[in-house]
Design a protein around this motif. Structure first.
Motif, PDB file in Angstrom:
ATOM      1  N   ASN A 126     -42.149 -13.578  42.657  1.00  0.00           N
ATOM      2  CA  ASN A 126     -42.635 -12.207  42.462  1.00  0.00           C
ATOM      3  C   ASN A 126     -42.445 -11.367  43.720  1.00  0.00           C
ATOM      4  OD1 ASN A 126     -45.340 -12.117  44.062  1.00  0.00           O
ATOM      5  ND2 ASN A 126     -45.419 -14.048  42.928  1.00  0.00           N
ATOM      6  N   HIS A 127     -42.789 -10.080  43.620  1.00  0.00           N
ATOM      7  CA  HIS A 127     -42.495  -9.154  44.709  1.00  0.00           C
ATOM      8  C   HIS A 127     -43.332  -9.404  45.965  1.00  0.00           C
ATOM      9  CE1 HIS A 127     -45.977  -7.149  42.845  1.00  0.00           C
ATOM     10  NE2 HIS A 127     -46.180  -6.627  44.032  1.00  0.00           N
TER      11      HIS A 127
ATOM     12  N   PHE B  56     -38.068 -12.469  47.149  1.00  0.00           N
ATOM     13  CA  PHE B  56     -37.962 -11.656  45.940  1.00  0.00           C
ATOM     14  C   PHE B  56     -36.563 -11.068  45.759  1.00  0.00           C
ATOM     15  CE2 PHE B  56     -38.252  -7.400  43.956  1.00  0.00           C
ATOM     16  CZ  PHE B  56     -38.715  -7.765  42.701  1.00  0.00           C
ATOM     17  N   LEU B  57     -35.920 -10.677  46.850  1.00  0.00           N
ATOM     18  CA  LEU B  57     -34.605 -10.040  46.764  1.00  0.00           C
ATOM     19  C   LEU B  57     -33.536 -10.975  46.215  1.00  0.00           C
ATOM     20  CD1 LEU B  57     -32.870  -9.826  50.251  1.00  0.00           C
ATOM     21  CD2 LEU B  57     -34.745 -11.379  49.750  1.00  0.00           C
ATOM     22  N   ASN B  58     -33.809 -12.303  46.191  1.00  0.00           N
ATOM     23  CA  ASN B  58     -32.811 -13.258  45.702  1.00  0.00           C
ATOM     24  C   ASN B  58     -32.759 -13.339  44.175  1.00  0.00           C
ATOM     25  OD1 ASN B  58     -32.297 -13.902  48.380  1.00  0.00           O
ATOM     26  ND2 ASN B  58     -33.741 -15.624  48.389  1.00  0.00           N
TER      27      ASN B  58
ATOM     28  N   ALA C  69     -34.615  -5.144  47.741  1.00  0.00           N
ATOM     29  CA  ALA C  69     -35.440  -6.190  48.351  1.00  0.00           C
ATOM     30  C   ALA C  69     -36.911  -5.930  48.093  1.00  0.00           C
ATOM     31  CB  ALA C  69     -35.171  -6.259  49.850  1.00  0.00           C
ATOM     32  N   ASP C  70     -37.272  -4.680  47.876  1.00  0.00           N
ATOM     33  CA  ASP C  70     -38.638  -4.304  47.555  1.00  0.00           C
ATOM     34  C   ASP C  70     -38.585  -2.969  46.825  1.00  0.00           C
ATOM     35  OD1 ASP C  70     -38.072  -2.464  49.558  1.00  0.00           O
ATOM     36  OD2 ASP C  70     -39.120  -3.612  51.092  1.00  0.00           O
TER      37      ASP C  70
ATOM     38  N   SER D  62     -37.387 -11.590  37.245  1.00  0.00           N
ATOM     39  CA  SER D  62     -38.003 -12.518  38.197  1.00  0.00           C
ATOM     40  C   SER D  62     -38.948 -13.483  37.497  1.00  0.00           C
ATOM     41  CB  SER D  62     -38.779 -11.738  39.268  1.00  0.00           C
ATOM     42  OG  SER D  62     -39.848 -10.998  38.694  1.00  0.00           O
ATOM     43  N   SER D  63     -39.048 -14.679  38.053  1.00  0.00           N
ATOM     44  CA  SER D  63     -40.090 -15.628  37.669  1.00  0.00           C
ATOM     45  C   SER D  63     -41.224 -15.486  38.681  1.00  0.00           C
ATOM     46  CB  SER D  63     -39.550 -17.058  37.650  1.00  0.00           C
ATOM     47  OG  SER D  63     -39.035 -17.400  38.927  1.00  0.00           O
TER      48      SER D  63
END
Length: 845
Positions: A603-604, A609-611, A657-658, A693-694
């Motif tokens: 998660n963020h 997270f950016l991956n 990335a965010d 995202s997971s």
């Protein structure tokens, strides 16, 4: 009573029926049609068939094909509900002719025939779903009719349920009820739930359901758990059959169905009953209801149910499962249940877990305990429990000690005792979670003023991800004039087909529809993430939003069934309507993706997270309608154990990335197990960034993504950061063991030719103000002139990153300095460098 099964002509499945979602006003077939309704449907089918012939003679082959198929489907529906054998043959002949005409048209005019649009919530389609769900555990369960309520002729060849290994070990055999219970009547006027006992059959959940149902009947005259057995007397209670044959009416797989039994019951070699009974063995109905139910469920070796499921089949009451976990709100749950229990609107049982290691001494693993009473007063909240596993007074092994049930001294010492009786135990409500795993409640559906139901199958695609599938419906709410919130219950019932079914799971996501919002746009999930469950029932309760008139309901399935089917029911105190989901948007694209060691970013709040897999979603305007704004519908299916989130962000299709909340176009802040969806509209025809995202980087599995739009679209995977470049990585830490002011870590960067670079610095242990600077170096290796930096200190979760910049060749190289605040901080860092030429990275200090 013999019954003919109306079968769909096999050729119907070859006519190219494609499922296209269509809104419909048709109601679910909650019962068989009345003679008047049947006659009206017959006239409708005849008119449709005549219309098909006119279309064919006029050369309108597409319309003729459509009408022939619809008329055939109507006749098949009539076949299923026709009591006359002669009329059945006539209807079957008519439907066969109609299918033959449709087949010939399709073969001769193939290029002129469009795919049929099947209204999956039409009466015929829902009836077909119910028909396909008519066999459970190899037993065909005809739908209930009033003809089944009378005495049935006795058949000596009636099949019997399979006996359990324990019964067979004790040489059990079938004996007439008059021999097994020679003094029994059907139902005693003094009936109490505490009179019922479980024998050595492993059906504690069913017997607990009979106990709480009978106890409810003794208080409210409800016949709960008894009214399923026929024939019945004028008082609505079961009576002795003149023919020794009985029928049971169970709500199974979406509708009331019939199970036929005789009065033969299992007994030991010595003649002792081996079935449910009463303490005095003076009532017959528990053994007969048990036999009918276990015949349907595959025999007396019965495992894996709970009382809510069982009582739903016996009575139609709404099942609810509440896990008594550490996060359970004991006081809030008590308040909700207590008043309803006192008013007779609910009953409940308690269940233990499977693990014996964590079990309170004296309790039985995977066992059900009936709740006879709830008490409140003097600052205490109490629950009176009963173990169904007791011995009848007529048993040769009956003694004063075992008559007092299996409440052992271990149990009495371990549970926080308040009061105890001979057969029951009273415990403190707030201590239940220490000893029991779950509450199983059953709610009277008559507590609601309005309800609706539909029966559907979930379309499966060959090779679908993780054997998963999902489908969408809608719930429309008619608010009161004052538009006050109202509580809505939605129940998903997965249709059963075999007791050996394993690894079948169902889930429900409820999303406020952006189309019906009275305040702004954007789809919002109603509830937080909840796991898919292998329980065949999933209930979700929520308070309606006065500004929302429509909710999207996404039912998801994981398992191996080729034709997963379910019933969806909704309950409220205001008018509600279940309808099919909106038709698909005209442009769509499906993609397969996965979270791997490199792409599972979490998660963020995770530095990685950016991956996560990210996609560029590009919308193009229509030449004929250049001002039309875009609409997007996004769905993602993955494994049942993976919490997933899809989020659409305004970043021009570039990797992120965010993000800030203002950048989010669509997507919830929570994660949902196995499935997620979002919707956006009023979009400019441009590119957007979609992040899949997971919840944690440890989730590594495949997923399937589907994006639909009203505008032409292109969805493409955004390359990972640094794709196609040489990558270097370094790890280390800021700070010194004695806590003195740190020496800033630095690295010497050597480039042999002009090189383009991007450098990222992260603090993996958590957000920390950090910055990175690149200097040219003097001849002595000291920093000389600032070349590039990440700017001011930042505590962004994914760290800081430079722009893509160019470095010329330098004999002395460049110095990369890593900074963090405060200067005495001790923390790890991760440096990631991407270059279009080979470079050398060497730590300096």
């Amino acid at each position: 009573m013999s019954r003919l099964v109306a079968r769909v002509p096999p050729v119907l499945s070859t006519l190219g029926l494609s499922v296209v979602s269509q809104n419909t006003q048709a109601c679910a077939p909650k019962r068989a049609p009345t003679p008047a309704e049947w006659s009206l449907k017959l006239k409708e089918a005849q008119a449709t068939g005549a219309r098909a012939t006119k279309h064919e003679l006029a050369g309108s082959f597409d319309a003729a094909f459509d009408s022939y198929v619809k008329a055939a489907q109507a006749y098949i529906f009539l076949l299923r509900h026709c009591p006359s054998q002669q009329k059945k043959e006539e209807l079957r002949a008519l439907s066969t002719k109609l299918v033959e005409r449709a087949t010939r048209i399709k073969q001769a005019k193939k290029d002129l025939i469009r795919p049929l649009q099947r209204e999956r919530l039409s009466i015929e389609e829902q009836d077909a779903v119910l028909e396909r769900s008519s066999t459970v555990n190899g037993v065909r369960l005809p739908r209930w009719t009033t003809r089944d309520a009378v005495d049935q002729p006795f058949h000596p060849t009636d099949s019997q349920p399979t006996l359990s290994p324990l019964q067979l070990q004790q040489r059990a055999c079938w004996r007439p009820a008059a021999e097994v219970f020679p003094t029994a009547q059907m139902v005693a006027s003094s009936l109490r739930g505490r009179d019922i006992v479980q024998d050595n059959v492993s059906d504690c959940s069913l017997v607990s359901a009979l106990i709480v149902g009978a106890e409810h009947h003794s208080k409210f005259g409800s016949k709960l758990g008894l009214s399923c057995l026929y024939p019945q007397g004028d008082d609505g209670l079961p009576r002795l059959s003149k023919t020794r044959r009985y029928t049971a009416r169970f709500l199974v797989n979406g509708t009331w169905r019939m199970v036929t039994i005789d009065d033969n019951l299992p007994a030991s070699e010595s003649g002792q009953p081996m079935s449910a009974s009463t303490k005095e063995q003076d009532q017959l109905w528990p053994a007969l209801v048990e036999k009918a139910y276990l015949k349907m469920m595959g025999g007396y070796e019965f495992h894996g149910s709970n009382s809510g499921i069982d009582l739903h089949a016996l009575s139609g009451w709404i099942p609810e499962h509440i896990a008594l976990s550490s996060g359970h709100h004991s006081g809030k749950t008590w308040t909700r249940i207590f008043d309803a229990f006192e008013a007779g609107r609910c009953v409940l049982t308690l269940g233990t877990g499977k693990s014996e290691a964590s079990l309170t001494p004296g309790l039985i693993a995977s066992h059900s305990y009936a709740v006879l009473d709830l008490r409140e007063g003097e600052g205490r909240r109490e629950v009176e429990l009963m173990n169904p596993w007791r011995t009848s007074t007529s048993s040769p092994t009956a003694t004063p000690s075992n008559l007092s049930s299996t409440w052992t001294e271990d149990v009495r010492n371990a549970l926080p005792r308040i009061d105890s009786g001979a057969e029951t135990f009273v415990v403190d409500w707030d201590h239940l979670s220490s000893h029991f795993e779950a509450l199983h409640l059953s709610w009277d559906p008559r507590s609601f003023r309005a309800s609706d139901s539909v029966h559907c199958s979930i379309p499966r695609k060959a090779g679908g991800t993780n054997s998963g599938a999902s489908t969408q419906l809608q719930l429309k709410v008619e608010h009161s004039p004052d538009r006050l919130p109202t509580e809505i219950w939605v129940l998903v019932s997965r249709h059963l087909h075999d007791k050996g079914d394993a690894e079948e799971f169902v889930g429900l996501n409820i999303v406020k529809s952006w189309r019906s919002s009275r305040k702004g746009r954007g789809a919002t999930r109603v509830h937080d993430a909840s796991s898919l469950t292998d329980n065949p029932f999933l209930l979700y309760r929520f308070d309606s939003d006065p500004d929302i008139d429509v909710y999207n309901l996404f039912v998801s399935y994981r398992g191996a069934a080729a034709d997963p089917r379910f019933t969806l029911r909704a309950f409220a105190d205001t008018p509600i309507k279940l309808e099919d989901g909106p038709p698909p948007l005209p442009y769509s694209q499906s993609l397969q993706g996965s979270w791997t060691e490199k792409t599972a970013g979490g998660n963020h709040a995770c530095a990685t997270f950016l991956n996560n897999p990210q996609y560029r979603v590009s919308l193009s305007s229509l030449p004929e309608r250049p001002n039309l704004r875009g609409e997007l519908s996004i769905r993602c299916d993955t494994s049942k154990d993976t919490p997933v989130n899809v989020k659409l962000v305004r970043r021009k299709g570039e990797r992120i990335a965010d993000f800030e909340e203002r950048d989010v176009v669509a997507g919830a802040s929570t994660y949902s197990y196995g499935f997620d969806s979002t919707h956006a509209d009023d979009l400019f025809p441009e590119s957007y960034t979609l992040v899949v995202s997971s919840f944690q980087p440890l989730h590594k599995t495949d997923f399937e993504l589907r994006v639909e739009s009203n505008l032409p679209l292109e969805v493409s995977l955004i390359p990972p950061e640094g794709a196609g470049m040489f990558a270097r990585s370094a790890r280390g830490s800021w700070g010194s063991p004695d806590g003195s002011e740190q020496v800033e870590p630095s690295f010497l960067l050597a480039v042999s030719k002009p090189t383009q670079l991007r450098i990222r610095l992260q603090a993996p242990e958590g957000p920390l103000p950090i910055a990175l600077s690149i200097y040219s170096t003097s001849t002595d290796g000291a920093p000389h002139e600032l070349v590039e930096s990440t700017g001011p200190f930042s505590d962004a979760v994914c760290g800081v990153v430079t722009r893509l910049f160019r470095l010329p060749t330098s004999d002395s190289g460049y110095l990369i300095i890593l900074r963090a605040l405060p200067s005495t901080v001790q923390a790890e860092f991760h440096l990631l460098l991407y270059a279009d030429q080979p470079v050398t990275l060497s730590p300096q200090r």
